[in-house]
Design an enzyme around this catalytic site. Sequence first.
Site, PDB file in Angstrom:
ATOM      1  N   HIS A 187     -66.674  85.662 -57.944  1.00 54.57           N
ATOM      2  CA  HIS A 187     -66.362  84.798 -56.702  1.00 54.57           C
ATOM      3  C   HIS A 187     -64.991  83.950 -57.016  1.00 54.57           C
ATOM      4  O   HIS A 187     -64.335  84.176 -56.279  1.00 54.57           O
ATOM      5  CB  HIS A 187     -67.689  83.640 -56.440  1.00 54.57           C
ATOM      6  CG  HIS A 187     -68.025  83.243 -57.798  1.00 54.57           C
ATOM      7  ND1 HIS A 187     -68.265  83.811 -58.809  1.00 54.57           N
ATOM      8  CD2 HIS A 187     -68.264  81.822 -58.078  1.00 54.57           C
ATOM      9  CE1 HIS A 187     -68.702  83.102 -59.808  1.00 54.57           C
ATOM     10  NE2 HIS A 187     -68.420  81.763 -59.240  1.00 54.57           N
TER      11      HIS A 187
ATOM     12  N   THR B 181     -58.236  70.735 -63.349  1.00 55.41           N
ATOM     13  CA  THR B 181     -59.186  71.323 -64.334  1.00 55.41           C
ATOM     14  C   THR B 181     -58.524  70.831 -65.496  1.00 55.41           C
ATOM     15  O   THR B 181     -57.289  70.571 -65.878  1.00 55.41           O
ATOM     16  CB  THR B 181     -59.065  72.891 -64.409  1.00 55.41           C
ATOM     17  OG1 THR B 181     -60.190  73.296 -65.349  1.00 55.41           O
ATOM     18  CG2 THR B 181     -57.786  73.300 -64.741  1.00 55.41           C
ATOM     19  N   ASN B 182     -59.468  70.748 -66.592  1.00 56.80           N
ATOM     20  CA  ASN B 182     -58.796  70.432 -68.137  1.00 56.80           C
ATOM     21  C   ASN B 182     -59.217  71.854 -68.999  1.00 56.80           C
ATOM     22  O   ASN B 182     -59.100  71.699 -69.964  1.00 56.80           O
ATOM     23  CB  ASN B 182     -59.492  69.322 -68.573  1.00 56.80           C
ATOM     24  CG  ASN B 182     -58.493  68.101 -68.405  1.00 56.80           C
ATOM     25  OD1 ASN B 182     -57.198  68.456 -68.437  1.00 56.80           O
ATOM     26  ND2 ASN B 182     -58.828  66.854 -68.020  1.00 56.80           N
TER      27      ASN B 182
ATOM     28  N   ASP C  89     -64.210  74.431 -56.251  1.00 54.72           N
ATOM     29  CA  ASP C  89     -65.612  74.013 -56.286  1.00 54.72           C
ATOM     30  C   ASP C  89     -66.507  75.418 -56.297  1.00 54.72           C
ATOM     31  O   ASP C  89     -66.064  76.261 -55.343  1.00 54.72           O
ATOM     32  CB  ASP C  89     -66.079  72.808 -55.533  1.00 54.72           C
ATOM     33  CG  ASP C  89     -67.168  72.335 -55.896  1.00 54.72           C
ATOM     34  OD1 ASP C  89     -67.592  71.960 -56.953  1.00 54.72           O
ATOM     35  OD2 ASP C  89     -68.318  72.209 -55.085  1.00 54.72           O
TER      36      ASP C  89
END
Length: 195
Positions: free
Chosen positions: A178, A9-10, A71
């Site tokens: 989630h 991730t960024n 994801d």
Amino acid sequence: MKIELVFATNNAHKLGEVQAMVGDKFLLQSLSEINCHEDIPETGVTFHENAKQKTDYLVKNYQVINCFGDDSGLLIDALDGEPGVYSARYSGSRDMAANINLVMQRMAGKANRSARFKTVISLYLNGAQYFFEGSVEGTIIEEQRGTEGFGYDPIFIPLGATKTFAEMSASDKNAISHRSIAIGKMVDFLKDIKL
Ligand code: IMP
């Protein structure tokens, strides 16, 4: 010595949150910290495939040993699980107003409003692969409510709540989301692991 672990991730906010959860045994690195500036392909038809694709890509192209990627998406029962893995670009673009409008249009008149958000994490650690999942059940409402959060938050009320995710504070959403559930499972696993 700290164990380096790349998070695919960024998003500095996400990185900081997970770093605080895993503690000082691990040093989390973002994609830009390993000089990965391209978009990692996400061409799978399941969350597992897409999460695995992110970590496979880092292992293959950046010789990374330890890494994880996630994801997520929204699955609506009356739409046969759509938008699912296509959540980010359901309308054909990343414009969330258009994506929400399309969901609302397709949900018009549907009696079954049940849905869930789901996250799958793929983790590579010392050559072994692990998956962690989290989901939160809820309902798609007929109007948009709230301005917090992102994505489909304004149209999703988690089971047992009266507010949409977009009407909750970040900490209230994180307590049940989630993503937090999946990350919590990975963090528990990492805390226990002997390397
Ligand atoms: P990602 O895999 O976390 O980037 O999520 C993919 C897409 O799913 C996002 O662009 C959002 O449209 C949707 N999504 C994932 N998680 C959430 C959430 O917590 N709230 C609202 N939408 C979400």
